[in-house]
Design a protein around this motif. Structure first.
Motif, PDB file in Angstrom:
ATOM      1  N   LYS A 141       0.714 -14.027   6.764  1.00  0.00           N
ATOM      2  CA  LYS A 141       1.419 -13.378   6.051  1.00  0.00           C
ATOM      3  C   LYS A 141       2.415 -12.463   7.118  1.00  0.00           C
ATOM      4  O   LYS A 141       2.334 -12.286   8.144  1.00  0.00           O
ATOM      5  N   ARG A 142       3.292 -12.244   6.516  1.00  0.00           N
ATOM      6  CA  ARG A 142       4.625 -11.113   7.147  1.00  0.00           C
ATOM      7  C   ARG A 142       4.009  -9.758   6.757  1.00  0.00           C
ATOM      8  O   ARG A 142       3.582  -9.371   5.748  1.00  0.00           O
ATOM      9  N   VAL A 143       4.004  -9.200   8.036  1.00  0.00           N
ATOM     10  CA  VAL A 143       3.404  -7.748   7.857  1.00  0.00           C
ATOM     11  C   VAL A 143       4.187  -6.723   8.357  1.00  0.00           C
ATOM     12  O   VAL A 143       4.835  -6.754   9.326  1.00  0.00           O
ATOM     13  N   ARG A 144       4.194  -5.692   7.671  1.00  0.00           N
ATOM     14  CA  ARG A 144       5.091  -4.462   8.040  1.00  0.00           C
ATOM     15  C   ARG A 144       4.043  -3.225   8.382  1.00  0.00           C
ATOM     16  O   ARG A 144       3.557  -2.935   7.340  1.00  0.00           O
ATOM     17  N   ARG A 145       4.351  -2.895   9.510  1.00  0.00           N
ATOM     18  CA  ARG A 145       3.015  -1.766  10.096  1.00  0.00           C
ATOM     19  C   ARG A 145       3.519  -0.631   9.551  1.00  0.00           C
ATOM     20  O   ARG A 145       4.694  -0.282   9.471  1.00  0.00           O
ATOM     21  N   PRO A 146       2.398   0.369   9.539  1.00  0.00           N
ATOM     22  CA  PRO A 146       2.900   1.618   9.319  1.00  0.00           C
ATOM     23  C   PRO A 146       3.515   2.624  10.318  1.00  0.00           C
ATOM     24  O   PRO A 146       3.396   1.862  11.285  1.00  0.00           O
ATOM     25  N   SER A 147       4.240   3.259  10.033  1.00  0.00           N
ATOM     26  CA  SER A 147       5.053   3.990  10.930  1.00  0.00           C
ATOM     27  C   SER A 147       3.805   5.082  11.684  1.00  0.00           C
ATOM     28  O   SER A 147       2.960   5.494  11.087  1.00  0.00           O
ATOM     29  N   PRO A 148       4.074   4.818  12.973  1.00  0.00           N
ATOM     30  CA  PRO A 148       3.066   5.818  13.806  1.00  0.00           C
ATOM     31  C   PRO A 148       3.243   7.386  13.558  1.00  0.00           C
ATOM     32  O   PRO A 148       2.662   8.200  13.788  1.00  0.00           O
TER      33      PRO A 148
ATOM     34  N   LEU B  63       2.609  -8.203   3.335  1.00  0.00           N
ATOM     35  CA  LEU B  63       1.734  -7.180   3.165  1.00  0.00           C
ATOM     36  C   LEU B  63       2.357  -5.597   3.691  1.00  0.00           C
ATOM     37  O   LEU B  63       3.203  -5.852   4.915  1.00  0.00           O
ATOM     38  N   ASP B  64       2.767  -4.887   2.985  1.00  0.00           N
ATOM     39  CA  ASP B  64       3.480  -3.494   3.631  1.00  0.00           C
ATOM     40  C   ASP B  64       2.155  -2.600   3.650  1.00  0.00           C
ATOM     41  O   ASP B  64       1.562  -2.216   2.549  1.00  0.00           O
ATOM     42  N   LEU B  65       1.831  -2.088   5.111  1.00  0.00           N
ATOM     43  CA  LEU B  65       0.692  -1.454   5.242  1.00  0.00           C
ATOM     44  C   LEU B  65       1.077   0.016   5.248  1.00  0.00           C
ATOM     45  O   LEU B  65       0.165   1.053   5.982  1.00  0.00           O
ATOM     46  N   THR B  66       2.101   0.342   4.753  1.00  0.00           N
ATOM     47  CA  THR B  66       2.523   1.895   4.993  1.00  0.00           C
ATOM     48  C   THR B  66       1.369   2.876   4.484  1.00  0.00           C
ATOM     49  O   THR B  66       1.442   3.984   5.093  1.00  0.00           O
ATOM     50  N   GLY B  67       0.863   2.907   3.457  1.00  0.00           N
ATOM     51  CA  GLY B  67      -0.394   3.587   2.857  1.00  0.00           C
ATOM     52  C   GLY B  67      -1.714   3.680   3.633  1.00  0.00           C
ATOM     53  O   GLY B  67      -2.450   4.140   3.107  1.00  0.00           O
ATOM     54  N   ALA B  68      -1.921   2.682   4.627  1.00  0.00           N
ATOM     55  CA  ALA B  68      -3.159   2.518   5.187  1.00  0.00           C
ATOM     56  C   ALA B  68      -3.158   3.294   6.604  1.00  0.00           C
ATOM     57  O   ALA B  68      -2.328   3.293   7.446  1.00  0.00           O
ATOM     58  N   PRO B  69      -4.385   3.957   6.947  1.00  0.00           N
ATOM     59  CA  PRO B  69      -4.444   4.779   8.162  1.00  0.00           C
ATOM     60  C   PRO B  69      -4.585   3.702   9.069  1.00  0.00           C
ATOM     61  O   PRO B  69      -4.765   2.233   8.997  1.00  0.00           O
TER      62      PRO B  69
ATOM     63  N   LEU C 132       0.874  -1.109   0.030  1.00  0.00           N
ATOM     64  CA  LEU C 132       0.022  -0.050  -0.159  1.00  0.00           C
ATOM     65  C   LEU C 132       1.074   1.074  -0.125  1.00  0.00           C
ATOM     66  O   LEU C 132       1.520   1.489   1.166  1.00  0.00           O
ATOM     67  N   ALA C 133       0.867   1.996  -1.177  1.00  0.00           N
ATOM     68  CA  ALA C 133       2.061   3.122  -1.257  1.00  0.00           C
ATOM     69  C   ALA C 133       1.761   4.035  -0.330  1.00  0.00           C
ATOM     70  O   ALA C 133       0.270   4.421  -0.036  1.00  0.00           O
TER      71      ALA C 133
ATOM     72  N   SER D 255      16.441  -1.684   6.442  1.00  0.00           N
ATOM     73  CA  SER D 255      15.252  -2.267   7.164  1.00  0.00           C
ATOM     74  C   SER D 255      14.170  -2.940   6.208  1.00  0.00           C
ATOM     75  O   SER D 255      13.499  -4.013   6.461  1.00  0.00           O
ATOM     76  N   ARG D 256      14.056  -2.111   5.014  1.00  0.00           N
ATOM     77  CA  ARG D 256      12.945  -2.505   4.250  1.00  0.00           C
ATOM     78  C   ARG D 256      13.317  -3.783   3.211  1.00  0.00           C
ATOM     79  O   ARG D 256      12.711  -4.225   2.801  1.00  0.00           O
ATOM     80  N   LEU D 257      14.697  -3.690   3.200  1.00  0.00           N
ATOM     81  CA  LEU D 257      15.374  -5.028   2.500  1.00  0.00           C
ATOM     82  C   LEU D 257      14.925  -6.325   3.176  1.00  0.00           C
ATOM     83  O   LEU D 257      14.550  -7.258   2.692  1.00  0.00           O
TER      84      LEU D 257
END
Length: 293
Positions: free
Chosen positions: A257-264, A235-241, A159-160, A276-278
């Motif tokens: 799934k492996r999940v990367r949470r959005p930054s607070p 799943l990369d949740l960067t663009g999700a609220p 999620l961009a 870290s993203r690699l």
């Protein structure tokens, strides 16, 4: 008789999705209006992707995984560098699109495009180095070699970022494919045009069909089927609220799934991204091998 410039109708660009190396319209035929961030002026109609489009993108990505993950890291680096070359060649177009999308002056938008090209080159250089950073030989008591090596996770749904239409997109997409994964990208909902144009860059570079698939539309509508899809591995949740991210993470847990949470906090896409993203999209494989004949 000479036709005056004032009597000439403008030829507007038709934006399409990028799925499986092709440019389809949404299967539903839906579109939505995209406006600039300053005066709300209409820029274009973007495809409003459906759940069927999301599933088609996953199928294309899954098909591309074996060939892309099996390519040498050096070859992947060459392919990524070629993308940077093609992006540099369309600098003026992206400068205009980023300026409209993010409300920037031409000079600031040009700086963003330059940073995006540099970021892509940076990740291209990591393709054949990350294994040495996170892999290695492990000390063991016995006549064995014990080796740990990183391997791609598989299909990653991304999620961009909503606030950075090009530099943010490059910052989340490049590490996914640099490490041998295939990506299904949901572009920024309000400003999808730079992402859709980036699909044209990928198509004219050496990236194999299906390695990157780009969808535009409603983030919440598209992310739900991706989070629950059994053929999506991460799943990369960067663009999700925050609220949507929590729902998607719970849904992704059903298929492990492996999940990367959005930054607070708001991310600064101009700073050094680190590794870290690699490493987020790599899994460590450890093998034992006897010493001697």
């Amino acid at each position: 008789m000479k036709v005056s410039e004032q009597s000439r109708l403008a030829v507007f660009k038709t934006y399409k999705l990028y799925v499986g190396g092709k440019f389809p319209r949404s299967e539903s035929g839906r579109v939505y209006e995209v406006t600039d961030s300053k005066g709300g002026h209409w820029l274009a109609n973007a495809p409003l992707s459906s759940r069927k489009d999301a599933r088609d993108a996953v199928v294309a990505a899954r098909k591309a995984v074996p060939g892309w993950s099996g390519a040498t890291a050096y070859n992947r680096g060459q392919v990524l560098y070629r993308v940077a070359e093609m992006l540099e060649g369309r600098r003026e177009q992206f400068t205009r699109e980023v300026a409209d999308a993010e409300g920037l002056s031409k000079s600031k938008a040009a700086a963003v495009v330059d940073a995006a090209v540099d970021r892509w080159v940076w990740y291209a250089g990591w393709t054949d180095k990350i294994a040495q950073v996170v892999g290695g030989a492990n000390p063991v008591a016995g006549p064995f070699f014990n080796l740990s090596t990183p391997e791609p996770t598989g299909v990653v749904a991304v999620l961009a970022p909503q606030d950075s239409s090009l530099l943010g997109l490059v910052s989340v997409l490049a590490p996914v494919i640099a490490t041998g994964n295939a990506a299904v990208v949901v572009a920024a909902e309000r400003a999808p045009l730079p992402a859709l144009s980036f699909g044209e860059v990928l198509a004219t570079s050496d990236v194999p069909a299906g390695v990157v698939n780009i969808l535009s539309g409603r983030t919440a509508e598209l992310s739900a089927p991706l989070a629950s899809h059994q053929d999506v591995n991460a799943l990369d949740l960067t663009g999700a609220p925050a609220e949507l991210a929590a729902e998607l993470e719970a849904s992704a847990a059903d298929t492990l799934k492996r999940v990367r949470r959005p930054s607070p906090a708001a991310e600064d896409w101009t700073r050094d991204p680190g590794t870290s993203r690699l490493t987020a999209w790599l899994e460590t494989k450890t093998v034992w091998h006897p010493i001697g004949v």
